[in-house]
Motif scaffolding. Structure first.
Motif, mmCIF file in Angstrom:
data_model
loop_
_atom_site.group_PDB
_atom_site.id
_atom_site.type_symbol
_atom_site.label_atom_id
_atom_site.label_comp_id
_atom_site.label_asym_id
_atom_site.label_seq_id
_atom_site.Cartn_x
_atom_site.Cartn_y
_atom_site.Cartn_z
ATOM 1 N N ALA A 173 -9.183 6.390 11.293
ATOM 2 C CA ALA A 173 -7.875 7.034 11.475
ATOM 3 C C ALA A 173 -6.825 6.384 10.592
ATOM 4 N N GLU A 174 -6.866 5.072 10.452
ATOM 5 C CA GLU A 174 -5.881 4.373 9.621
ATOM 6 C C GLU A 174 -6.020 4.778 8.154
ATOM 7 N N GLN A 175 -7.254 4.947 7.684
ATOM 8 C CA GLN A 175 -7.461 5.357 6.292
ATOM 9 C C GLN A 175 -6.892 6.750 6.034
ATOM 10 N N LEU A 176 -7.108 7.658 6.962
ATOM 11 C CA LEU A 176 -6.566 9.009 6.778
ATOM 12 C C LEU A 176 -5.043 9.015 6.901
ATOM 13 N N ASP A 177 -4.501 8.191 7.780
ATOM 14 C CA ASP A 177 -3.037 8.087 7.877
ATOM 15 C C ASP A 177 -2.449 7.588 6.568
ATOM 16 N N GLU A 178 -3.081 6.595 5.984
ATOM 17 C CA GLU A 178 -2.592 6.055 4.708
ATOM 18 C C GLU A 178 -2.673 7.100 3.607
ATOM 19 N N LEU A 179 -3.763 7.876 3.574
ATOM 20 C CA LEU A 179 -3.907 8.935 2.572
ATOM 21 C C LEU A 179 -2.831 10.000 2.748
ATOM 22 N N ALA A 180 -2.607 10.451 3.975
ATOM 23 C CA ALA A 180 -1.601 11.486 4.222
ATOM 24 C C ALA A 180 -0.210 10.981 3.884
ATOM 25 N N GLU A 181 0.081 9.733 4.219
ATOM 26 C CA GLU A 181 1.403 9.184 3.908
ATOM 27 C C GLU A 181 1.596 9.054 2.408
ATOM 28 N N ARG A 182 0.559 8.632 1.697
ATOM 29 C CA ARG A 182 0.667 8.505 0.248
ATOM 30 C C ARG A 182 0.865 9.855 -0.416
ATOM 31 N N MET A 183 0.184 10.879 0.074
ATOM 32 C CA MET A 183 0.340 12.218 -0.501
ATOM 33 C C MET A 183 1.709 12.802 -0.181
ATOM 34 N N GLY A 184 2.277 12.439 0.965
ATOM 35 C CA GLY A 184 3.565 12.989 1.339
ATOM 36 C C GLY A 184 4.736 12.319 0.669
ATOM 37 N N SER A 185 4.610 11.019 0.358
ATOM 38 C CA SER A 185 5.728 10.275 -0.214
ATOM 39 C C SER A 185 5.671 10.152 -1.715
ATOM 40 N N SER A 186 4.622 10.628 -2.352
ATOM 41 C CA SER A 186 4.481 10.492 -3.801
ATOM 42 C C SER A 186 4.272 11.863 -4.416
ATOM 43 N N SER A 187 4.721 11.985 -5.661
ATOM 44 C CA SER A 187 4.514 13.230 -6.396
ATOM 45 C C SER A 187 3.130 13.299 -7.041
ATOM 46 N N LYS A 188 2.368 12.218 -6.949
ATOM 47 C CA LYS A 188 1.031 12.207 -7.526
ATOM 48 C C LYS A 188 0.097 13.076 -6.682
ATOM 49 N N LEU A 189 -0.816 13.732 -7.366
ATOM 50 C CA LEU A 189 -1.769 14.583 -6.687
ATOM 51 C C LEU A 189 -2.953 13.761 -6.208
ATOM 52 N N ALA A 190 -3.639 14.289 -5.214
ATOM 53 C CA ALA A 190 -4.800 13.593 -4.680
ATOM 54 C C ALA A 190 -5.925 13.584 -5.711
ATOM 55 N N SER A 191 -6.673 12.495 -5.731
ATOM 56 C CA SER A 191 -7.792 12.366 -6.662
ATOM 57 C C SER A 191 -9.061 12.932 -6.042
ATOM 58 N N ILE A 192 -10.110 12.995 -6.853
ATOM 59 C CA ILE A 192 -11.391 13.466 -6.347
ATOM 60 C C ILE A 192 -11.898 12.544 -5.245
ATOM 61 N N GLU A 193 -11.655 11.233 -5.420
ATOM 62 C CA GLU A 193 -12.092 10.268 -4.400
ATOM 63 C C GLU A 193 -11.386 10.509 -3.063
ATOM 64 N N ASP A 194 -10.093 10.873 -3.112
ATOM 65 C CA ASP A 194 -9.360 11.160 -1.880
ATOM 66 C C ASP A 194 -9.923 12.388 -1.168
ATOM 67 N N ILE A 195 -10.211 13.428 -1.928
ATOM 68 C CA ILE A 195 -10.770 14.647 -1.330
ATOM 69 C C ILE A 195 -12.136 14.352 -0.719
ATOM 70 N N GLU A 196 -12.956 13.580 -1.439
ATOM 71 C CA GLU A 196 -14.286 13.251 -0.924
ATOM 72 C C GLU A 196 -14.209 12.369 0.312
ATOM 73 N N SER A 197 -13.196 11.500 0.390
ATOM 74 C CA SER A 197 -13.073 10.635 1.570
ATOM 75 C C SER A 197 -12.760 11.458 2.823
ATOM 76 N N VAL A 198 -11.919 12.491 2.698
ATOM 77 C CA VAL A 198 -11.621 13.358 3.847
ATOM 78 C C VAL A 198 -12.865 14.145 4.237
ATOM 79 N N TRP A 199 -13.567 14.675 3.244
ATOM 80 C CA TRP A 199 -14.793 15.424 3.529
ATOM 81 C C TRP A 199 -15.824 14.538 4.211
ATOM 82 N N PHE A 200 -15.984 13.309 3.747
ATOM 83 C CA PHE A 200 -16.964 12.395 4.331
ATOM 84 C C PHE A 200 -16.607 12.057 5.778
#
Length: 306
Positions: free
Chosen positions: A144-171
């Motif tokens: 849960a902490e890893q997904l919270d960190e990913l969501a917060e990073r995507m919400g506070s930054s203009s950078k797009l999610a990487s392939i690794e980020d998408i795969e981490s949610v899928w996994f």
């Protein structure tokens, strides 16, 4: 004659005090004896000062070319720096225009990808909430902490999610689905009812229940720790908890809670037989005593009739 000598002496002191630095640095002449000697000393001082001035003028002329060369170099350096500043300013303005054009191109080419990443952020938030309440997180902490960190990073930054980020949610989602169909055993720290903590072997039944030592456990979502239930269900459910922990394979009868703890919470809230008797108080005890006496009479009559 003495008066004239005194006047000449005071006059020579006044003149010498107003002379130049070179004249002051020269050796102090002897006091003049008469006016002729005073005039002669004045002429000598004027000549020495004139010679000193000529020497300074000569040194200045010798360095004049050097100073002109230094001035020319300074002017050339200033002109070079001004030209460089103009070039850099022009380049900066051109870069601003190019950056704006590239940003527009990026926005056009992204298209629906921004919507995709928005959905990804929402899925990460929802999955984090579910993982925080799931008993599977007792075996796999930190999801849960890893997904919270990913969501917060995507919400506070203009950078797009990487392939690794998408795969981490899928996994993470795939792991939750896969583990929900397994009965797994792992070791973790369990808090007893009296507050003691110890490492114990815990059996996880899908995403539904945790048991250890023949007792039902619960995962505290606020702290992420595993603890024994304050009240355990009735004995028949505890017997199934012992059976599933002692069996390595095959089919075992087990009191499963498909709601993830809601039904189990209702079961442990139901009072036992002793608690129900205690709830009756004095009146309840009198009724039980009369019932026991009536039962004894009924047995006595039954024996007599037989």
């Amino acid at each position: 004659m003495n008066l004239i000598q005194r006047i000449a002496k005071w006059f020579s002191v006044t003149v010498l005090a107003c002379a130049s630095v070179t004249a002051l640095a020269a050796p102090v002449p002897q006091d003049p004896i008469n006016l002729d000697e005073l005039l002669q000393q004045l002429q000598q001082g004027k000549f020495s000062q004139s010679e000193s001035n000529k020497e300074r003028e000569q040194r200045f002329r010798e360095k004049e070319q050097e100073q002109k060369a230094m001035l020319a170099d300074a002017i050339a350096e200033r002109n070079r720096l001004e030209q460089r500043a103009e070039n850099l300013e022009t380049q900066f303005e051109q870069n601003e225009v190019d950056l704006g054009n590239l940003s527009d191109t990026l926005t056009q080419r992204m298209g629906s990808l921004k919507e995709l990443f928005g959905v990804l952020q929402q899925v990460a938030n929802d999955a984090s909430s579910n993982f925080n309440n799931s008993v599977i997180s007792a075996q796999y902490p930190g999801r849960a902490e890893q997904l919270d960190e990913l969501a917060e990073r995507m919400g506070s930054s203009s950078k797009l999610a990487s392939i690794e980020d998408i795969e981490s949610v899928w996994f993470a989602l795939q792991q939750e689905m896969t583990e929900s169909g397994k009965v797994a055993e792992f070791t973790t720290e369990v808090t007893a009812v009296n507050g003691d903590k110890a490492e114990q072997d815990v059996v996880r039944v899908g995403a539904f229940n945790l048991v250890s030592g023949g007792k039902y456990l619960e995962r505290m979502s606020s702290t992420g720790s595993v603890a024994e239930l304050v009240r355990q269900p009735s004995g028949r459910y505890l017997n199934t908890a012992e059976d599933i922990q002692q069996t390595d394979s095959g089919v075992v009868t087990f009191g499963l809670d498909p709601t993830g703890g809601s039904i189990l919470g209702l079961l442990v809230q139901a009072p036992s037989l002793g608690e129900r008797i205690d709830q009756g108080g004095t009146v309840g005890y009198i009724i039980l005593a009369l019932g026991a006496i009536g039962l004894l009479f009924a047995l006595e009559r039954f024996v007599s009739l037989m």
